[in-house]
Scaffold this motif. Structure first.
Motif, PDB file in Angstrom:
ATOM      1  N   SER A  48      29.150  48.072  79.825  1.00 24.45           N
ATOM      2  CA  SER A  48      29.732  47.217  78.791  1.00 24.45           C
ATOM      3  C   SER A  48      28.956  45.912  78.679  1.00 24.45           C
ATOM      4  O   SER A  48      28.487  45.363  79.678  1.00 24.45           O
ATOM      5  N   VAL A  49      28.812  45.433  77.448  1.00 23.53           N
ATOM      6  CA  VAL A  49      28.041  44.213  77.164  1.00 23.53           C
ATOM      7  C   VAL A  49      28.821  43.347  76.191  1.00 23.53           C
ATOM      8  O   VAL A  49      29.307  43.832  75.160  1.00 23.53           O
ATOM      9  N   LEU A  50      28.913  42.067  76.494  1.00 22.00           N
ATOM     10  CA  LEU A  50      29.525  41.073  75.608  1.00 22.00           C
ATOM     11  C   LEU A  50      28.472  40.053  75.222  1.00 22.00           C
ATOM     12  O   LEU A  50      27.773  39.522  76.082  1.00 22.00           O
ATOM     13  N   LEU A  70      26.280  52.238  74.975  1.00 23.32           N
ATOM     14  CA  LEU A  70      26.839  51.023  75.545  1.00 23.32           C
ATOM     15  C   LEU A  70      28.177  50.710  74.874  1.00 23.32           C
ATOM     16  O   LEU A  70      28.394  51.037  73.708  1.00 23.32           O
ATOM     17  N   GLN A  71      29.049  50.067  75.619  1.00 22.83           N
ATOM     18  CA  GLN A  71      30.299  49.565  75.064  1.00 22.83           C
ATOM     19  C   GLN A  71      30.067  48.096  74.706  1.00 22.83           C
ATOM     20  O   GLN A  71      29.879  47.264  75.593  1.00 22.83           O
ATOM     21  N   LEU A  72      30.094  47.783  73.413  1.00 21.67           N
ATOM     22  CA  LEU A  72      29.595  46.500  72.929  1.00 21.67           C
ATOM     23  C   LEU A  72      30.680  45.664  72.271  1.00 21.67           C
ATOM     24  O   LEU A  72      31.507  46.167  71.507  1.00 21.67           O
ATOM     25  N   ALA A  73      30.652  44.368  72.570  1.00 24.05           N
ATOM     26  CA  ALA A  73      31.554  43.415  71.929  1.00 24.05           C
ATOM     27  C   ALA A  73      30.790  42.123  71.681  1.00 24.05           C
ATOM     28  O   ALA A  73      29.875  41.773  72.425  1.00 24.05           O
ATOM     29  N   VAL A  94      26.148  51.512  64.887  1.00 23.87           N
ATOM     30  CA  VAL A  94      26.454  51.052  66.242  1.00 23.87           C
ATOM     31  C   VAL A  94      27.922  50.648  66.288  1.00 23.87           C
ATOM     32  O   VAL A  94      28.410  49.942  65.392  1.00 23.87           O
ATOM     33  N   GLN A  95      28.620  51.083  67.328  1.00 25.04           N
ATOM     34  CA  GLN A  95      30.006  50.686  67.523  1.00 25.04           C
ATOM     35  C   GLN A  95      30.024  49.321  68.192  1.00 25.04           C
ATOM     36  O   GLN A  95      29.654  49.178  69.361  1.00 25.04           O
ATOM     37  N   LEU A  96      30.435  48.299  67.452  1.00 26.62           N
ATOM     38  CA  LEU A  96      30.440  46.924  67.951  1.00 26.62           C
ATOM     39  C   LEU A  96      31.758  46.265  67.572  1.00 26.62           C
ATOM     40  O   LEU A  96      32.104  46.184  66.391  1.00 26.62           O
ATOM     41  N   ASP A  97      32.471  45.794  68.570  1.00 27.38           N
ATOM     42  CA  ASP A  97      33.730  45.095  68.354  1.00 27.38           C
ATOM     43  C   ASP A  97      33.433  43.606  68.220  1.00 27.38           C
ATOM     44  O   ASP A  97      33.075  42.950  69.198  1.00 27.38           O
ATOM     45  N   VAL A 108      43.754  37.209  73.680  1.00 33.05           N
ATOM     46  CA  VAL A 108      44.154  37.938  74.883  1.00 33.05           C
ATOM     47  C   VAL A 108      43.437  39.280  74.971  1.00 33.05           C
ATOM     48  O   VAL A 108      43.057  39.723  76.061  1.00 33.05           O
ATOM     49  N   SER A 109      43.221  39.916  73.827  1.00 32.12           N
ATOM     50  CA  SER A 109      42.568  41.230  73.823  1.00 32.12           C
ATOM     51  C   SER A 109      41.190  41.186  74.462  1.00 32.12           C
ATOM     52  O   SER A 109      40.742  42.171  75.072  1.00 32.12           O
ATOM     53  N   LEU A 110      40.508  40.042  74.347  1.00 31.12           N
ATOM     54  CA  LEU A 110      39.176  39.908  74.948  1.00 31.12           C
ATOM     55  C   LEU A 110      39.256  39.321  76.347  1.00 31.12           C
ATOM     56  O   LEU A 110      38.485  39.695  77.236  1.00 31.12           O
ATOM     57  N   ARG A 111      40.207  38.426  76.584  1.00 29.54           N
ATOM     58  CA  ARG A 111      40.360  37.831  77.910  1.00 29.54           C
ATOM     59  C   ARG A 111      40.846  38.843  78.944  1.00 29.54           C
ATOM     60  O   ARG A 111      40.720  38.610  80.145  1.00 29.54           O
ATOM     61  N   SER A 112      41.345  39.960  78.479  1.00 30.27           N
ATOM     62  CA  SER A 112      41.795  40.997  79.407  1.00 30.27           C
ATOM     63  C   SER A 112      40.694  41.989  79.759  1.00 30.27           C
ATOM     64  O   SER A 112      40.909  42.891  80.569  1.00 30.27           O
ATOM     65  N   ARG A 113      39.511  41.802  79.162  1.00 26.82           N
ATOM     66  CA  ARG A 113      38.404  42.736  79.396  1.00 26.82           C
ATOM     67  C   ARG A 113      37.337  42.098  80.289  1.00 26.82           C
ATOM     68  O   ARG A 113      37.143  40.890  80.287  1.00 26.82           O
ATOM     69  N   MET A 114      36.651  42.941  81.062  1.00 26.12           N
ATOM     70  CA  MET A 114      35.541  42.508  81.902  1.00 26.12           C
ATOM     71  C   MET A 114      34.300  43.298  81.489  1.00 26.12           C
ATOM     72  O   MET A 114      34.392  44.441  81.040  1.00 26.12           O
TER      73      MET A 114
END
Length: 257
Positions: A48-50, A70-73, A94-97, A108-114
């Motif tokens: 995963s990459v932010l 990759l899991q991308l945000a 590309v799947q990008l959030d 919260v949706s992003l603060r709960s992810r690592m």
């Protein structure tokens, strides 16, 4: 939602056409910096990459072109650029959030992810340290409003244990980055980026690891252009840099840990 008009955009090819990027005619436009940043990240498929401050998506989409699955945000504070990043992700399949938010007010949706990796190309200039651009979007992209220490702090919070931060920044801001990493991130490595042999580094790529304990490492510089001066029309990139910019090659200067 505010968005750019199609008539105000250009479509530019990156990585030799592997990435097609819509960018504003007037405003912040990506150069080689985000491409080199993306090339420096040793992500593996499935990780995963932010990206903090993803803009139109140049860096994270170049990374996605090199490394599949990759899991991308991405986080972007400017609504028109957040919309553009979504459009560019769709255009490049590309799947990008993309989350539209201030770094210090993440939902919260992003603060709960690592994340295994966090990348960032923060504004280069301290407040009032450069002439303000007539375009608001470019001014925000270049001029610091959120302190650089906050970028590092947010990245550290979002990293998994042993996760990596990669950041490209002006060389003069290196002391600020190192100070911000103290007690947050370790195993710090610095790669200076020099325009030509004999020139001072204008930019640096910094890599740091959450929970890392290795000694600080200053790498030999990456030289962008061949020769000591520009002598002809066209680009003069060194073979290593040309392979990164034209073919999507990795920047393999950092140590394996």
């Amino acid at each position: 939602m505010t968005r750019f008009k199609d008539s105000d955009l250009t479509c530019n090819a990156f990585l030799g056409g592997q990435v097609q990027l819509l960018q504003p005619l007037s405003g912040y436009r990506a150069g080689v910096d985000p491409v080199l940043l993306a090339a420096s990240v040793p992500a593996q498929p499935g990780q995963s990459v932010l990206e903090l401050g993803c803009g139109a998506g140049a860096a994270i989409l170049c990374l996605a072109a090199r490394i599949p699955e990759l899991q991308l945000a991405g986080v972007e504070v400017q609504s028109p650029y957040a919309d553009l990043a979504r459009r560019n992700a769709d255009q490049n399949r590309v799947q990008l959030d993309v989350v539209e938010a201030d770094l210090n007010l993440l939902p919260v949706s992003l603060r709960s992810r690592m994340f295994d990796h966090v990348i960032a190309n923060p504004p280069y200039y301290r407040p009032d340290a450069h002439s303000p651009a007539s375009d608001t979007g470019r001014s925000i992209a270049l001029g610091e409003k959120t302190p650089l220490a906050d970028w590092v702090a947010v990245a550290a919070k979002r990293l998994t244990p042993k996760g990596y931060l990669h950041m490209v920044q002006k060389a003069e801001r290196l002391p600020d980055i190192l100070s911000a990493c103290a007690n947050r991130l370790g195993s710090v490595e610095v790669l200076p980026l020099c325009a030509r042999i004999g020139r001072d580094a204008e930019l640096v790529i910094v890599r740091a690891r959450k929970g890392g304990g290795a000694a600080f490492r200053l790498h030999a510089p990456l030289i962008l252009h061949a020769g000591d001066r520009h002598t002809k029309d066209g680009d003069s990139y060194t073979p290593e840099v040309s392979a990164i910019l034209r073919a999507g090659a990795a920047l393999s200067r950092f140590s394996v840990q």
